[in-house]
Each structure stands twice: as C-alpha cells, then as structure tokens.
Design an enzyme around this catalytic site. Structure first.
Site, PDB file in Angstrom:
ATOM      1  N   LYS A 135       0.622  -1.147  -0.256  1.00  0.00           N
ATOM      2  CA  LYS A 135       0.264   0.041   0.083  1.00  0.00           C
ATOM      3  C   LYS A 135       0.947   1.185   0.064  1.00  0.00           C
ATOM      4  CE  LYS A 135      -3.978  -2.258   2.508  1.00  0.00           C
ATOM      5  NZ  LYS A 135      -4.938  -1.796   3.494  1.00  0.00           N
ATOM      6  N   GLU A 137       1.549  -5.216   4.278  1.00  0.00           N
ATOM      7  CA  GLU A 137       0.464  -5.765   5.153  1.00  0.00           C
ATOM      8  C   GLU A 137      -0.108  -7.524   4.709  1.00  0.00           C
ATOM      9  OE1 GLU A 137      -2.060  -2.324   6.830  1.00  0.00           O
ATOM     10  OE2 GLU A 137      -3.101  -3.733   5.544  1.00  0.00           O
ATOM     11  N   LYS A 193     -16.640   2.191  -3.518  1.00  0.00           N
ATOM     12  CA  LYS A 193     -17.730   1.349  -3.119  1.00  0.00           C
ATOM     13  C   LYS A 193     -18.763   1.328  -4.223  1.00  0.00           C
ATOM     14  CE  LYS A 193     -15.997   2.541   0.652  1.00  0.00           C
ATOM     15  NZ  LYS A 193     -15.169   3.573   2.479  1.00  0.00           N
ATOM     16  N   ASN A 207     -11.236   7.619   7.914  1.00  0.00           N
ATOM     17  CA  ASN A 207     -11.187   8.979   7.190  1.00  0.00           C
ATOM     18  C   ASN A 207     -11.477   9.893   7.684  1.00  0.00           C
ATOM     19  OD1 ASN A 207     -10.406   6.952   4.919  1.00  0.00           O
ATOM     20  ND2 ASN A 207     -12.013   6.429   5.088  1.00  0.00           N
ATOM     21  N   ARG A 215     -12.702  12.324   7.178  1.00  0.00           N
ATOM     22  CA  ARG A 215     -13.819  13.376   6.609  1.00  0.00           C
ATOM     23  C   ARG A 215     -15.158  12.880   6.212  1.00  0.00           C
ATOM     24  NH1 ARG A 215     -11.625   9.914   2.740  1.00  0.00           N
ATOM     25  NH2 ARG A 215     -12.821   8.479   1.816  1.00  0.00           N
TER      26      ARG A 215
HETATM   27  C1  MV4 Z   1      -7.168  -4.385   2.854  1.00  0.00           C
HETATM   28  C2  MV4 Z   1      -7.611  -5.607   2.382  1.00  0.00           C
HETATM   29  C3  MV4 Z   1      -7.128  -6.656   2.707  1.00  0.00           C
HETATM   30  N1  MV4 Z   1      -6.558  -6.748   3.975  1.00  0.00           N
HETATM   31  N2  MV4 Z   1      -5.971  -4.566   3.564  1.00  0.00           N
HETATM   32  C4  MV4 Z   1      -9.509  -1.418  -0.246  1.00  0.00           C
HETATM   33  C5  MV4 Z   1      -9.440   0.075  -0.042  1.00  0.00           C
HETATM   34  C6  MV4 Z   1      -8.193   0.465   0.876  1.00  0.00           C
HETATM   35  N3  MV4 Z   1      -9.797   0.704   1.701  1.00  0.00           N
HETATM   36  C7  MV4 Z   1      -8.353  -0.676   1.701  1.00  0.00           C
HETATM   37  N4  MV4 Z   1      -8.272  -1.994   1.240  1.00  0.00           N
HETATM   38  C8  MV4 Z   1      -8.262  -2.856   1.740  1.00  0.00           C
HETATM   39  N5  MV4 Z   1      -7.552  -3.227   2.658  1.00  0.00           N
HETATM   40  C9  MV4 Z   1      -5.759  -5.754   4.207  1.00  0.00           C
HETATM   41  N6  MV4 Z   1      -4.430  -5.622   5.110  1.00  0.00           N
HETATM   42  C10 MV4 Z   1      -8.845  -5.678   1.994  1.00  0.00           C
HETATM   43  C11 MV4 Z   1      -8.972  -4.922   1.336  1.00  0.00           C
HETATM   44  C12 MV4 Z   1     -10.533  -4.017   0.432  1.00  0.00           C
HETATM   45  C13 MV4 Z   1     -10.647  -4.782  -0.902  1.00  0.00           C
HETATM   46  C14 MV4 Z   1      -9.615  -5.710  -1.445  1.00  0.00           C
HETATM   47  C15 MV4 Z   1      -9.575  -6.181  -2.479  1.00  0.00           C
HETATM   48  C16 MV4 Z   1     -10.983  -6.322  -2.968  1.00  0.00           C
HETATM   49  C17 MV4 Z   1     -12.017  -5.603  -2.898  1.00  0.00           C
HETATM   50  C18 MV4 Z   1     -11.998  -4.864  -1.809  1.00  0.00           C
HETATM   51  C19 MV4 Z   1     -13.148  -4.306  -1.223  1.00  0.00           C
HETATM   52  C20 MV4 Z   1     -12.353  -4.036   0.173  1.00  0.00           C
HETATM   53  C21 MV4 Z   1     -11.846  -3.842   0.817  1.00  0.00           C
END
Ligand code: MV4
Length: 454
Positions: free
Chosen positions: A158, A200, A237, A290, A292
């Site tokens: 990330k 992560e 989303k 977040n 906001r």
């Molecule tokens: C993650 C995760 C699983 N493990 N981090 C997606 C957007 C951002 N705000 C954080 N997100 C995620 N972080 C870890 N360590 C899963 C998501 C995630 C996601 C990932 C792949 C496809 C769709 C997703 C939808 C929501 C969150």
C-alpha cells in the site's frame, strides 16, 4: 452558530450540505467551475461564485480562490464535503489563518491520519489491533522482498500517502513481489508525489467494515455503529449497508469502542470513519481512518436517525455533543446503491452526456441524494457518481426488496448507467443471503461472464 457557510464542493454532496444548512437557517455560498454553471448546487445556494475553469486543479482545488470567495461573501465556515480539499491539512490550516472555520477535524489530525503508515503506527501505540505488517518505510523492492518473507503471502503493498486503493497491489507469491512493488511505487509517485510504500498481510475474502464516529471539540466521542462496504469494484464502493449483516450486538459494541479509542488517542474532532478489515473468524484490524464525511454516510443516518452533516456543523461551531452513546440505537436496515454514469458493457467506462429523460423513485423509506435533473449535461471532467439511492426498512430482506423496487423504477435516458448491474446484484443469491466479502464483485462478474459464454 454560523450565519453563512461556503460549500467547497459540487454535485450531490454540495446539494446535501446546502439542504442541511437550509434546515439550520444558515445561508449558503456555492462555488463552481465554468462547466458547472448550470449545476443543481449552484441553483440551490443563496449566493454563487465562479472559481475557475473545469479542471479540478484550476477550480475546486484552488485554495486561494475558495478562501477569497469565502472572505468576500463573509462566510464564517467552509464545508469541504468529500474528495477535493476535504483531507488537505494545508487547506484546513489556511482556513484557520483566515479566521474561517474548516468543517472537519483539525489540520494536525488530518495530517496524522493522512499518512497511512504513520496512522498504523499511531494505532499500534494506542493498542488498536492492526493487520500484521511493516512499521518502517520500505526503502527498496529488494528490502521489501526480505520483509515479505517474514510476513508471508498473500500480502498487500500500500502507498503511505494513498488510501482507498491507489498504489495498492495484492501479491500472492514471491516471484511477483519485485514487479508489483515497482509498479505500486510508480503509481504512488504519479498519484501522490510520494512513492513510499508499506506492506501488510493480505486478509483474503474478508469484509470491509467501517465505524462512523462523531467527536466534539471537548473530547466527547460517540460511535454510530458500522457499515459494510465490501461491495467494491476497483476500490470504488458500489453498495454499502448499515448495520453490517450478521454482526452481533457484542461485536458492534466492541468495534465501536475500539473506534472511539482510536479517535480519542489522537484527540479527533468532528465526524470521522475508522476502517477495519473483519476476517472470517470475526477478528478485526484497523486499516485506515477517513477524516471526512463519507459518500455512504446516509445509510448510517437512516438507521440512527442522526443527521451527520448537521452534527458536523454543530461541532465545528463549538457546540458540545448532545447525543450520548446510550441514546444511539440502530433501527432496521439501510442499503445504498451508487448510480454511476458508466457503461458496464464496456468495462464500466465513464459515460457522460445529456440526460434526456429522468424519473427517480420515491416512497416510504426511499431517499435519493443526487444533483441530476431533466436535461442536465453530465460533464466528463469529474467522477461518474450521479445519484445515490438509499432505502430503509425493518430488516435486510425488506430493504433488499425495497431497493429492487426503487432501482426498477429508475428511468435515466441519454446516458448509460450501472442501474441494471446493481439490480442484478440485488437478485443475486449470495448477496441476498448476506454472503458478501471483498471478493464479491469479482466473482459476480466472473459468473456473469460465464453465463454469457455458455
Ligand atoms: C486490505 C484488505 C485486506 N487485507 N488490507 C481496499 C481499499 C482500502 N481502503 C483498503 N482495502 C483493503 N485493504 C489488508 N491488509 C482488503 C481491502 C479491500 C478490498 C481488497 C480487494 C478487493 C476489494 C476490496 C474491498 C474492500 C476492501
């Protein structure tokens, strides 16, 4: 209380904020770009000021022009909405220097949570559970590879300055690590001018659960329960709901208290959201905060009866929170569908254009947050969100039925939208049974593709 608020945003959220101001007897100033001169938010505000050309960087992101507009109209406060300048510590700081209240948290709080790696470390110190991962910046792909071996696969790379998905890469095996790291780094540099990354453990097929909090300027903090935002496509989303299906009262309370602890550890003020990943065994981990108002705030408003935008304004003007935690209860179930001007048939390509016919649903427990009107020309300059359809009913089943009815009633002609796609999800067996996680949209699309081939 404020007499006048400038809304530093456009589209449905600007309209949403204007409506809250109107109910509170606060007059409004809309700012707009050239291309937005006929927009609904411009028509509904008491005063309007053009702040520049269409491109956001020449208008909605121009701090000096927005501040000049606020000063020249005598606005007491600025509501940034979401996106644009809403999470800019610099803008929050400049507002303060101009004696204008920024309706959001303090610049310091925005800054601390803006760097996602730093936010992680802050939460570790506050004893909030976080996903296993790095605590220091990862300096090179080669160094990352070594750390990756310790963390194990699958993992997720990330961007420290990211959030919401940009510069993010899921890596399933070591042979993909170096190339994923390099592209993530490049993407982060292009998007944020900062290529620092962190790693992560990737929690597969988990749920994205976020807790809404409200905090006044005197340390009083409450939570308004959670939302499930697992239904995303390319980290946008699509469908959000409150409460999250199948979460026990006990877990809700625990996650709520954790979110409050997270907020209080940084002296958080105003509305905010603490994002968690919830795994199959109901273990939850902080991922980011977040600072906001969020697009999906409406589902929480429907199940709590609390107007989050009004609360933001009250808090920013120095009021103490009147709401006590014990007064907050979750009633029924709410679902939001995001209507985008896009073509699902063409890989969800944006589809701007003029709306030649329009009918939006209504009825008991149906809410439409939109800036659309008949013959409105949707510009290609900004994002493709054109309306949010929200429903509220006694149970999730009833809410799904209501959403089907609402989506089925919609007529939007002249452009393409994702309404039929959302309708199909409302009829999907897994969705209806509450079997939703972060892998949902991908497998839903795979199945739809298979059906076409067979
Ligand atoms: C993650 C995760 C699983 N493990 N981090 C997606 C957007 C951002 N705000 C954080 N997100 C995620 N972080 C870890 N360590 C899963 C998501 C995630 C996601 C990932 C792949 C496809 C769709 C997703 C939808 C929501 C969150």
């Amino acid at each position: 209380m404020f007499n006048k608020i400038l809304i530093a945003n456009r589209g449905e959220i600007a309209v949403r904020i204007i409506r809250a101001c109107r109910e509170m007897g606060i007059s409004t100033v809309a700012v707009y770009s050239d291309i937005d001169k006929d927009s609904l938010h411009v028509q509904l505000a008491d005063e309007t000021i053009c702040i520049g050309p269409a491109k956001a960087r020449d208008s909605y992101l121009k701090m000096d022009r927005i501040l000049s507009a606020a000063i020249s109209t005598g606005a007491d406060a600025i509501h940034p909405g979401f996106g644009f300048l809403s999470e800019s510590p610099k803008f929050a700081e400049l507002c303060m220097k101009c004696n204008i209240v920024f309706i959001g948290p303090s610049a310091r709080v925005i800054e601390r949570m803006g760097n996602k790696q730093e936010a992680r470390n802050t939460m570790i110190k506050a004893r909030v559970p976080v996903v296993p991962g790095t605590t220091n910046p990862v300096n090179s792909a080669e160094e990352g590879l070594k750390i990756a071996k310790e963390i194990g696969y699958p993992l997720i790379i990330k961007a420290s300055s990211g959030g919401g998905g940009k510069g993010m890469r899921i890596v399933h095996s070591s042979d993909k690590f170096i190339s994923s790291f390099k592209t993530a780094s490049q993407e982060a540099r292009n998007a944020f001018g900062d290529d620092s990354l962190y790693i992560e453990k990737y929690i597969q097929n988990a749920r994205h659960i976020e807790v809404q909090i409200l905090a006044d300027n005197y340390g009083n903090t409450v939570h308004l329960g959670e939302r499930d935002c697992s239904i995303q496509r390319r980290h946008q989303k699509l469908i959000e709901e409150a409460p999250a299906y199948g979460i026990s009262e006990e877990l809700r309370k625990e996650m709520g208290l954790t979110a409050i602890k997270a907020a209080q550890s940084i002296s958080y003020n105003n509305a905010g959201t603490v994002e968690f990943i919830l795994d199959k065994d109901n273990r939850y981990y902080f991922i980011e905060m977040n600072t906001r108002l969020q697009v999906e705030h409406g589902v929480t408003e429907m199940v709590t009866g609390i107007d989050i935008v009004k609360e933001q304004i009250l808090i920013a003007s120095g009021n103490k929170l009147k709401i006590k935690q014990e007064d907050i209860s979750i009633k029924g179930h709410a679902i939001e569908c995001r209507i985008n001007a896009e073509s699902p048939r063409n890989n969800f390509l944006p589809y701007p254009g003029q709306v030649t016919n329009l009918h939006m649903p209504g009825g008991c427990g149906v809410r439409i947050d939109s800036a659309l009107y008949h013959s409105y020309r949707i510009p290609s300059t900004y994002d493709s969100l054109i309306a949010k359809v929200l429903v509220h009913d006694e149970s999730r089943e009833e809410a799904i039925k209501k959403m089907r009815g609402a989506l089925g009633e919609i007529i939007i002609e002249g452009i393409e939208t994702n309404v039929d796609f959302l309708y199909d999800i409302m009829n999907d067996t897994d969705y209806c049974k509450g079997r939703i996680n972060t892998g949902f949209v991908e497998s839903f699309l795979d199945e739809a593709r298979l059906e076409k081939i067979c």
